[in-house]
Design a protein around this motif. Structure first.
Motif, PDB file in Angstrom:
ATOM      1  N   GLY A   1      59.684  -6.567  45.292  1.00  0.00           N
ATOM      2  CA  GLY A   1      59.298  -6.899  46.656  1.00  0.00           C
ATOM      3  C   GLY A   1      58.360  -5.894  47.320  1.00  0.00           C
ATOM      4  O   GLY A   1      57.267  -6.261  47.776  1.00  0.00           O
ATOM      5  N   PRO A   2      58.730  -4.613  47.372  1.00  0.00           N
ATOM      6  CA  PRO A   2      57.851  -3.632  48.027  1.00  0.00           C
ATOM      7  C   PRO A   2      56.495  -3.489  47.340  1.00  0.00           C
ATOM      8  O   PRO A   2      55.474  -3.323  48.015  1.00  0.00           O
ATOM      9  CB  PRO A   2      58.660  -2.331  47.928  1.00  0.00           C
ATOM     10  N   LEU A   3      56.462  -3.572  46.008  1.00  0.00           N
ATOM     11  CA  LEU A   3      55.197  -3.469  45.285  1.00  0.00           C
ATOM     12  C   LEU A   3      54.306  -4.670  45.591  1.00  0.00           C
ATOM     13  O   LEU A   3      53.085  -4.534  45.767  1.00  0.00           O
ATOM     14  CB  LEU A   3      55.443  -3.380  43.779  1.00  0.00           C
ATOM     15  N   LEU A   4      54.926  -5.843  45.670  1.00  0.00           N
ATOM     16  CA  LEU A   4      54.178  -7.058  45.961  1.00  0.00           C
ATOM     17  C   LEU A   4      53.599  -7.003  47.374  1.00  0.00           C
ATOM     18  O   LEU A   4      52.422  -7.327  47.598  1.00  0.00           O
ATOM     19  CB  LEU A   4      55.107  -8.260  45.805  1.00  0.00           C
ATOM     20  N   GLU A   5      54.408  -6.577  48.318  1.00  0.00           N
ATOM     21  CA  GLU A   5      53.941  -6.474  49.705  1.00  0.00           C
ATOM     22  C   GLU A   5      52.814  -5.447  49.828  1.00  0.00           C
ATOM     23  O   GLU A   5      51.817  -5.689  50.525  1.00  0.00           O
ATOM     24  CB  GLU A   5      55.109  -6.096  50.618  1.00  0.00           C
ATOM     25  N   LYS A   6      52.950  -4.332  49.152  1.00  0.00           N
ATOM     26  CA  LYS A   6      51.913  -3.301  49.197  1.00  0.00           C
ATOM     27  C   LYS A   6      50.602  -3.823  48.632  1.00  0.00           C
ATOM     28  O   LYS A   6      49.520  -3.614  49.214  1.00  0.00           O
ATOM     29  CB  LYS A   6      52.373  -2.074  48.405  1.00  0.00           C
ATOM     30  N   ALA A   7      50.677  -4.533  47.499  1.00  0.00           N
ATOM     31  CA  ALA A   7      49.466  -5.053  46.861  1.00  0.00           C
ATOM     32  C   ALA A   7      48.787  -6.095  47.737  1.00  0.00           C
ATOM     33  O   ALA A   7      47.553  -6.138  47.826  1.00  0.00           O
ATOM     34  CB  ALA A   7      49.806  -5.647  45.497  1.00  0.00           C
ATOM     35  N   VAL A   8      49.576  -6.929  48.408  1.00  0.00           N
ATOM     36  CA  VAL A   8      49.013  -7.947  49.299  1.00  0.00           C
ATOM     37  C   VAL A   8      48.321  -7.289  50.487  1.00  0.00           C
ATOM     38  O   VAL A   8      47.226  -7.681  50.890  1.00  0.00           O
ATOM     39  CB  VAL A   8      50.104  -8.921  49.763  1.00  0.00           C
ATOM     40  N   GLN A   9      48.946  -6.270  51.054  1.00  0.00           N
ATOM     41  CA  GLN A   9      48.336  -5.562  52.183  1.00  0.00           C
ATOM     42  C   GLN A   9      47.033  -4.877  51.767  1.00  0.00           C
ATOM     43  O   GLN A   9      46.045  -4.887  52.502  1.00  0.00           O
ATOM     44  CB  GLN A   9      49.319  -4.548  52.758  1.00  0.00           C
ATOM     45  N   GLU A  10      47.032  -4.292  50.558  1.00  0.00           N
ATOM     46  CA  GLU A  10      45.831  -3.608  50.083  1.00  0.00           C
ATOM     47  C   GLU A  10      44.713  -4.588  49.751  1.00  0.00           C
ATOM     48  O   GLU A  10      43.535  -4.205  49.725  1.00  0.00           O
ATOM     49  CB  GLU A  10      46.164  -2.759  48.851  1.00  0.00           C
ATOM     50  N   ALA A  11      45.074  -5.855  49.510  1.00  0.00           N
ATOM     51  CA  ALA A  11      44.056  -6.875  49.237  1.00  0.00           C
ATOM     52  C   ALA A  11      43.309  -7.277  50.508  1.00  0.00           C
ATOM     53  O   ALA A  11      42.309  -7.999  50.440  1.00  0.00           O
ATOM     54  CB  ALA A  11      44.693  -8.110  48.595  1.00  0.00           C
ATOM     55  N   LYS A  12      43.797  -6.823  51.660  1.00  0.00           N
ATOM     56  CA  LYS A  12      43.099  -6.954  52.951  1.00  0.00           C
ATOM     57  C   LYS A  12      42.716  -8.393  53.288  1.00  0.00           C
ATOM     58  O   LYS A  12      41.571  -8.693  53.636  1.00  0.00           O
ATOM     59  CB  LYS A  12      41.856  -6.064  52.965  1.00  0.00           C
ATOM     60  N   GLY A  13      43.704  -9.270  53.167  1.00  0.00           N
ATOM     61  CA  GLY A  13      43.474 -10.640  53.597  1.00  0.00           C
ATOM     62  C   GLY A  13      42.994 -11.584  52.517  1.00  0.00           C
ATOM     63  O   GLY A  13      42.765 -12.763  52.784  1.00  0.00           O
ATOM     64  N   ALA A  14      42.823 -11.102  51.308  1.00  0.00           N
ATOM     65  CA  ALA A  14      42.369 -11.979  50.228  1.00  0.00           C
ATOM     66  C   ALA A  14      43.430 -13.019  49.877  1.00  0.00           C
ATOM     67  O   ALA A  14      43.099 -14.134  49.456  1.00  0.00           O
ATOM     68  CB  ALA A  14      42.015 -11.167  48.988  1.00  0.00           C
TER      69      ALA A  14
END
Length: 311
Positions: free
Chosen positions: A62-75
């Protein structure tokens, strides 16, 4: 898989509606799945994370997935669904173990994975789903314009663009290969070698780099061969002077007469295939690397080579 009939009749769940700033991450319910996932994915890729509070790997992912989504900056967006509170959707989708992540595009699941992946693989998954960013797409356009300039003979213009890209990213393989080709075309072989040396370790076999290296090696070889007229005269006096024919092929290629260069190398193979440890065949392979696999002359030369080798 059409989930619209299931979702439209679902009962409200306990999603809290919270998430990351900008609405990139939120919880959902059976009743909200249509809006949060099916409809939302028609304008932007949506990841659905099926999880449960008792699932250890879910807490890891969960935390890794959320971090990756946030770093994708809206993609992409991330929607989380607790399967204990909302079992009907995961049952419809055949989820048998968690964590399970599905990617939705245009209202349908297009990709996914199960289990807790490392962060690097999660980022690769999201990058594959999202496609190139606006910045990456712009860079591709810039590199394409540089290649077009080089193809049209504007070596200085192409070199300027490739060099500008390298100032921003000294590891960009397309820019390294492109600038190397420009410098070779300008006769600046030492600077071409310095540029090619920027290739990151482990990337030496990349097709762009291999092609640029082949162009540089060809230019280095050509500097040592004789004058075209002299070589042609030698060959006329002795058609079996394979070295003269070989050198003539190099000189012709350097002048841009690729077809005649190929014909001379193929003729060496026809006359004496194993001459100088198959030097003519190896030289053709180097031509192919320099020209690229889809170049029309590469395709034609491969056909001629095959006709001799397998006749």
């Amino acid at each position: 898989m059409d989930l619209s009939s299931l979702v439209s009749g679902g009962a409200p769940g306990g999603a809290n509606g919270g998430g990351a700033p900008g609405g990139l991450i939120k919880d959902t319910s059976t009743a909200e799945f249509m809006t949060d996932v099916i409809e939302a994915s028609k304008t932007q890729p949506v990841l659905v994370d099926f999880w449960a509070p008792w699932c250890g790997p879910c807490k890891q992912l969960g935390p890794l997935l959320e971090k990756a989504v946030q770093e994708a900056k809206g993609a992409v967006k991330l929607v989380k669904m607790n399967i204990d509170e909302h079992p009907s959707i995961p049952q419809q989708m055949g989820v048998q173990s968690i964590p399970a992540v599905f990617a939705f595009v245009d209202g349908r699941p297009v990709d996914g994975f199960m289990g807790a992946l490392p962060e690097s693989q999660i980022k690769e998954f999201i990058a594959r789903l999202a496609g190139p960013s606006a910045e990456e797409a712009e860079l591709e356009d810039v590199l394409a314009s540089a290649q077009a300039a080089l193809d049209e003979g504007d070596v200085a213009g192409a070199a300027e663009i490739f060099a500008a890209v390298l100032q921003e990213d000294r590891t960009n393989l397309a820019a390294i290969g492109g600038l190397t080709r420009c410098l070779v075309a300008s006769g600046e072989l030492d600077r071409a070698r310095q540029t090619l040396a920027l290739t990151p370790p482990g990337k030496e076999g990349d097709a762009v780099i291999a092609g640029a290296r082949a162009v540089l090696e060809l230019a280095t070889q050509t500097a040592d061969v004789g004058d075209i007229q002299t070589l042609a005269a030698q060959l006329e006096s002795d058609p079996n002077d394979h070295q003269a024919r070989f050198d003539l092929a190099l000189a012709l290629n350097a002048r841009g007469d690729r077809e005649d260069a190929v014909n001379h190398l193929v003729e060496i193979i026809r006359r004496k295939r194993d001459w100088n440890d198959e030097a003519a065949r190896k030289q053709l392979v180097q031509f192919f690397e320099a020209w690229g696999p889809v170049d029309p002359m590469t395709i034609e030369a491969r056909r001629k080579l095959s006709s001799v080798l397998f006749s």
